[in-house]
Design an enzyme around this catalytic site. Sequence first.
Site, PDB file in Angstrom:
ATOM      1  N   SER A 322      49.849  34.240  30.053  1.00 12.50           N
ATOM      2  CA  SER A 322      48.889  33.334  29.988  1.00 12.50           C
ATOM      3  C   SER A 322      49.275  32.108  29.781  1.00 12.50           C
ATOM      4  CB  SER A 322      47.684  33.596  29.071  1.00 12.50           C
ATOM      5  OG  SER A 322      46.991  34.909  29.689  1.00 12.50           O
ATOM      6  N   ASP A 361      39.864  41.926  33.419  1.00 10.29           N
ATOM      7  CA  ASP A 361      40.131  40.379  32.536  1.00 10.29           C
ATOM      8  C   ASP A 361      40.498  41.341  31.176  1.00 10.29           C
ATOM      9  OD1 ASP A 361      39.236  37.273  32.367  1.00 10.29           O
ATOM     10  OD2 ASP A 361      39.236  38.163  30.454  1.00 10.29           O
ATOM     11  N   HIS A 367      33.441  36.997  30.348  1.00  7.83           N
ATOM     12  CA  HIS A 367      33.403  35.531  29.549  1.00  7.83           C
ATOM     13  C   HIS A 367      32.083  34.879  30.194  1.00  7.83           C
ATOM     14  CE1 HIS A 367      37.580  35.655  27.881  1.00  7.83           C
ATOM     15  NE2 HIS A 367      37.875  36.182  29.120  1.00  7.83           N
ATOM     16  N   CYS A 380      40.757  32.954  30.331  1.00  6.78           N
ATOM     17  CA  CYS A 380      40.062  33.986  31.260  1.00  6.78           C
ATOM     18  C   CYS A 380      40.744  34.201  32.431  1.00  6.78           C
ATOM     19  CB  CYS A 380      38.831  33.095  31.872  1.00  6.78           C
ATOM     20  SG  CYS A 380      37.670  34.060  32.974  1.00  6.78           S
TER      21      CYS A 380
END
Length: 620
Positions: A322, A361, A367, A380
């Site tokens: 990420s 996810d 989320h 996310c």
Amino acid sequence: MSKSLTTETQLTKRRIIEACLVIVLVFIGLTIRMAFLQVAEYETYRAQSDNNRILSQALPPMRGEILDRNGVPIAINRPVKTLQVTKDRFKDADTVLATLASIIDLSPSEQESFRQEFSTTRHPHEPITIKYDLTEEEEARIASHAYWLSEFDVATELVRYYPFSELTGHLIGYVNRINRNDLERIDPQRYKNTQHIGRTGLEQYYEEHLHGFPGFRQVEKDANNYIHRELESQPAVAGKPLKISIDIKLQQLAHEAMGDRRGSVVAIDTETGGILTFVSTPSFDPNAFVNGISQTQYNAYRDDIDTPLFNRALRGQYPPASTIKPMVGLALLEHSIVDWSTSIFDKGWYQVNEKSRFYRDWKRTGHGTVDLDHAIAQSCDTYFYEFGYELGINRMSEFLGQFNLGRPTGIDLFGEKPGVLASRDYKKTRFGQPWYIGDTIISSIGQGYMLATPIQLAHFTQLIANSGRAITPHLALNQQLQSKQQVQYITLKDPKDWEKMHVSMNHVIDSSYGTARGLRRDATVRMAGKSGTAQVKSLPQPDEPYSEDELTERHKDHALFIAFAPLDAPKIAVSVIIENGESGSGAAGPVAKKVIEAYLASQEKTSEAQKPTQVQRQES
């Protein structure tokens, strides 16, 4: 009777005359030969005489020291006692070793190094070191056997020493003894009577700068090789010192913050591109390699499951996970796929269509409604799955390539790995397979075929922190060594997107919904950051000696964290990777925070110390 006497007298006279002629001819021949030798061959025999009488010795240069940014020595030369011998005194190396066998202990590696040097040394009068760093006990033994060891000499030599040991093993590298392969490529005149050469790290990269030039001295000796007087000398030219951008105190703090965990910490001065910390853990003691590491110790390093000899900061390639989401987010903005208000409702998974597979996810329950800011702060996955698929791998790869993914940063160290920038061409070339939709989707969150090194992570963090501007990461501060440095620029259609991304990355830490909000506690500076959790794909082979506990631990996700600070005027960019650390924000984030706060605090102290006092202001 008288006739016989007359005949004999004449014969005697003739013989005397003949003998005199022979003597005259021999004398003339000797005179001519002496004249030839003394006049015509004078220079030849004078040179031979001088070679027998005059000994020319090479004087090795002192190696340049390596200093940190504050002038702290981190690679020095220390005097040690050594045992030496010249090649002309023994017929072979084994005779030398046999002579010493009952007096001092020589390890197998020391014996092998000596044999190699004995066989490759060209000049018979050039000293060859048998053992470095003699102890007082060893000196005493040699002294007590001086009568039998008259062919040996105890000398003082300068030998490389690394006072910070493991802190600088992967960064500075080490020197060790010149071998046969080195002799084939180096200048024999410049390395005459030199025992060591840079082997790894900065010692290798800046060998030309650090080595210097040898000198010489000519001495007069007798038939027993005893030196009587010095005739001529020229001192060696010492190697130049190398000042580097590392802050050794910050290096130590980062190393201690990592503890016994495997991973890396790289910090960059955002204003100059200078590397502030370059930590790879676990590390090794470079001093062990200088004069030949024992086989036992080398085997211990080589066979260690934690691979202490592997430079993770430079050569470790990990899925960036990420941490690339801020760059993917900017790509989405640049290609008008989204704007800052574009939102989706995240249920915890994504499907391209009803028949396709589910892409989960990291938060199973989802989320809820998220826009780009929340997608960055909450990391996310679903947001990036959906819009990354729409962006497509071609545009994604082209945009991320601007941030140096998939190619070396150009840091002044040999052996840097390039990482991998996911693309259709890469997969086709590397695996001979076509690109699939799923490849694009997982590439958008830094998984799949994406790989990056810790130095690359720090470099692209610097690019983000500086709103698209970065200098090639470097270690040398010497001006003449910085010719390879280049300034890199990335231009966006809307330059304000840089500042907005900074705010979103700050929300990772300072908002109530950020993944690293725990770092706000006791924070002394406003930071921007991004956590990452990289899935570990590789599995150990069945015959590898892992226990069940180790298997479990070593298959946990890698923890990543990138950060820069202060938010409004960045001065430092950091990347942290902790192998199998599971949580980027929980494991790697606190390390980045410690490094950033310590550096900025030291900068503030330096700035305060440089301010003029009230008395100085009044005087001025």
